[in-house]
Design a protein around this motif. Sequence first.
Motif, PDB file in Angstrom:
ATOM      1  N   LYS A 231       8.276 102.301  -9.081  1.00 44.80           N
ATOM      2  CA  LYS A 231       8.219 103.721  -8.688  1.00 44.80           C
ATOM      3  C   LYS A 231       9.622 104.324  -8.558  1.00 44.80           C
ATOM      4  CE  LYS A 231       3.738 103.781  -8.068  1.00 44.80           C
ATOM      5  NZ  LYS A 231       2.899 104.365  -9.071  1.00 44.80           N
ATOM      6  N   THR A 232      10.661 103.582  -8.939  1.00 47.17           N
ATOM      7  CA  THR A 232      12.020 104.076  -8.752  1.00 47.17           C
ATOM      8  C   THR A 232      12.376 105.230  -9.685  1.00 47.17           C
ATOM      9  OG1 THR A 232      12.867 102.395 -10.259  1.00 47.17           O
ATOM     10  CG2 THR A 232      12.876 101.863  -7.913  1.00 47.17           C
ATOM     11  N   LEU A 233      11.656 105.400 -10.802  1.00 42.03           N
ATOM     12  CA  LEU A 233      11.948 106.494 -11.728  1.00 42.03           C
ATOM     13  C   LEU A 233      11.169 107.776 -11.412  1.00 42.03           C
ATOM     14  CD1 LEU A 233      12.063 104.535 -15.092  1.00 42.03           C
ATOM     15  CD2 LEU A 233      13.976 105.471 -13.822  1.00 42.03           C
ATOM     16  N   ASP A 234      10.272 107.724 -10.433  1.00 46.89           N
ATOM     17  CA  ASP A 234       9.482 108.911 -10.101  1.00 46.89           C
ATOM     18  C   ASP A 234      10.312 110.130  -9.710  1.00 46.89           C
ATOM     19  OD1 ASP A 234       7.132 107.756 -10.795  1.00 46.89           O
ATOM     20  OD2 ASP A 234       6.430 107.384  -8.746  1.00 46.89           O
ATOM     21  N   PRO A 235      11.459 109.989  -9.011  1.00 44.71           N
ATOM     22  CA  PRO A 235      12.262 111.186  -8.712  1.00 44.71           C
ATOM     23  C   PRO A 235      12.811 111.898  -9.951  1.00 44.71           C
ATOM     24  CG  PRO A 235      12.874 109.405  -7.246  1.00 44.71           C
ATOM     25  CD  PRO A 235      11.954 108.822  -8.271  1.00 44.71           C
TER      26      PRO A 235
ATOM     27  N   PHE B 118       3.519 120.148 -16.196  1.00 41.85           N
ATOM     28  CA  PHE B 118       2.246 120.322 -15.497  1.00 41.85           C
ATOM     29  C   PHE B 118       1.695 119.011 -14.949  1.00 41.85           C
ATOM     30  CE2 PHE B 118       2.486 123.777 -18.620  1.00 41.85           C
ATOM     31  CZ  PHE B 118       2.443 124.857 -17.747  1.00 41.85           C
ATOM     32  N   TRP B 119       1.897 117.907 -15.681  1.00 43.15           N
ATOM     33  CA  TRP B 119       1.415 116.595 -15.252  1.00 43.15           C
ATOM     34  C   TRP B 119       2.574 115.609 -15.301  1.00 43.15           C
ATOM     35  CZ3 TRP B 119      -1.421 119.414 -18.928  1.00 43.15           C
ATOM     36  CH2 TRP B 119      -2.589 119.987 -18.429  1.00 43.15           C
ATOM     37  N   PRO B 120       3.456 115.648 -14.282  1.00 43.13           N
ATOM     38  CA  PRO B 120       4.644 114.781 -14.313  1.00 43.13           C
ATOM     39  C   PRO B 120       4.276 113.316 -14.108  1.00 43.13           C
ATOM     40  CG  PRO B 120       4.546 115.987 -12.242  1.00 43.13           C
ATOM     41  CD  PRO B 120       3.422 116.496 -13.102  1.00 43.13           C
ATOM     42  N   LYS B 121       4.729 112.473 -15.035  1.00 43.91           N
ATOM     43  CA  LYS B 121       4.466 111.046 -14.932  1.00 43.91           C
ATOM     44  C   LYS B 121       5.491 110.296 -15.772  1.00 43.91           C
ATOM     45  CE  LYS B 121       0.668 107.761 -15.608  1.00 43.91           C
ATOM     46  NZ  LYS B 121       0.572 107.077 -14.360  1.00 43.91           N
ATOM     47  N   VAL B 122       6.043 109.234 -15.192  1.00 43.35           N
ATOM     48  CA  VAL B 122       6.944 108.345 -15.910  1.00 43.35           C
ATOM     49  C   VAL B 122       6.099 107.261 -16.546  1.00 43.35           C
ATOM     50  CG1 VAL B 122       8.859 106.717 -15.660  1.00 43.35           C
ATOM     51  CG2 VAL B 122       8.862 108.826 -14.362  1.00 43.35           C
ATOM     52  N   PHE B 123       6.419 106.896 -17.775  1.00 45.15           N
ATOM     53  CA  PHE B 123       5.612 105.916 -18.482  1.00 45.15           C
ATOM     54  C   PHE B 123       5.615 104.560 -17.786  1.00 45.15           C
ATOM     55  CE2 PHE B 123       5.101 102.664 -21.835  1.00 45.15           C
ATOM     56  CZ  PHE B 123       3.786 102.926 -22.154  1.00 45.15           C
ATOM     57  N   TRP B 124       6.745 104.187 -17.202  1.00 43.68           N
ATOM     58  CA  TRP B 124       6.890 102.852 -16.635  1.00 43.68           C
ATOM     59  C   TRP B 124       6.520 102.804 -15.154  1.00 43.68           C
ATOM     60  CZ3 TRP B 124       7.365  99.809 -20.578  1.00 43.68           C
ATOM     61  CH2 TRP B 124       7.965 100.297 -21.729  1.00 43.68           C
TER      62      TRP B 124
ATOM     63  N   TYR C  91       5.853 109.778 -19.794  1.00 40.31           N
ATOM     64  CA  TYR C  91       4.547 109.248 -20.180  1.00 40.31           C
ATOM     65  C   TYR C  91       3.993 109.945 -21.421  1.00 40.31           C
ATOM     66  CZ  TYR C  91      -0.404 108.094 -19.902  1.00 40.31           C
ATOM     67  OH  TYR C  91      -1.662 107.671 -20.197  1.00 40.31           O
ATOM     68  N   GLN C  92       4.150 111.241 -21.488  1.00 45.25           N
ATOM     69  CA  GLN C  92       3.621 112.003 -22.615  1.00 45.25           C
ATOM     70  C   GLN C  92       4.461 111.830 -23.880  1.00 45.25           C
ATOM     71  OE1 GLN C  92       4.209 113.233 -19.562  1.00 45.25           O
ATOM     72  NE2 GLN C  92       2.370 114.210 -18.811  1.00 45.25           N
ATOM     73  N   GLY C  93       5.620 111.207 -23.768  1.00 46.52           N
ATOM     74  CA  GLY C  93       6.541 111.123 -24.891  1.00 46.52           C
ATOM     75  C   GLY C  93       6.577 109.784 -25.607  1.00 46.52           C
ATOM     76  N   THR C  94       5.580 108.936 -25.401  1.00 45.42           N
ATOM     77  CA  THR C  94       5.625 107.629 -26.061  1.00 45.42           C
ATOM     78  C   THR C  94       5.420 107.740 -27.571  1.00 45.42           C
ATOM     79  OG1 THR C  94       3.294 107.320 -25.489  1.00 45.42           O
ATOM     80  CG2 THR C  94       4.932 106.325 -24.036  1.00 45.42           C
TER      81      THR C  94
END
Length: 144
Positions: A41-45, A30-36, A101-104
Amino acid sequence: MGKLIKNHWARLIVLTAAAYQVAAAIEGFFWPKVFWDFLTKTLDPAVKPIPVLQIINLVMGLGMFALEWPLSFIAGSTFHRSLEARLALLPLVALAAVLLYQGTNPALYYLTGSVVYFWAYSEGEIVCAEPWSLPQRGQVGAKA
């Protein structure tokens, strides 16, 4: 007072981490986000438009939950009883969790669990074939 059975303690820590990882993966849909993403921004895909990282975290979280609970077909197997397999698998699962991001928090719990599993391994503890049981004394080569 009894002795602390470290592999049981580590199992509880990893079960908590697996539950958090599954919840984080579902929330990541529902809220896609990479922690880093504050660095690059290379991990956003990996999280949008196709939720690859969320699916990886969901599968790994369910897999760790199935290993640590354990499911009936896993209980007592060589893989279930192997502390070495857990020590090899937990850093990989923690890596997948820390990317989301949610998995830290689950990643930190997995690392804590792997430290406790290493402590248990270094003291010679074993994982019993029957889940949540205690190792019996004098069972190696002894007749009943």
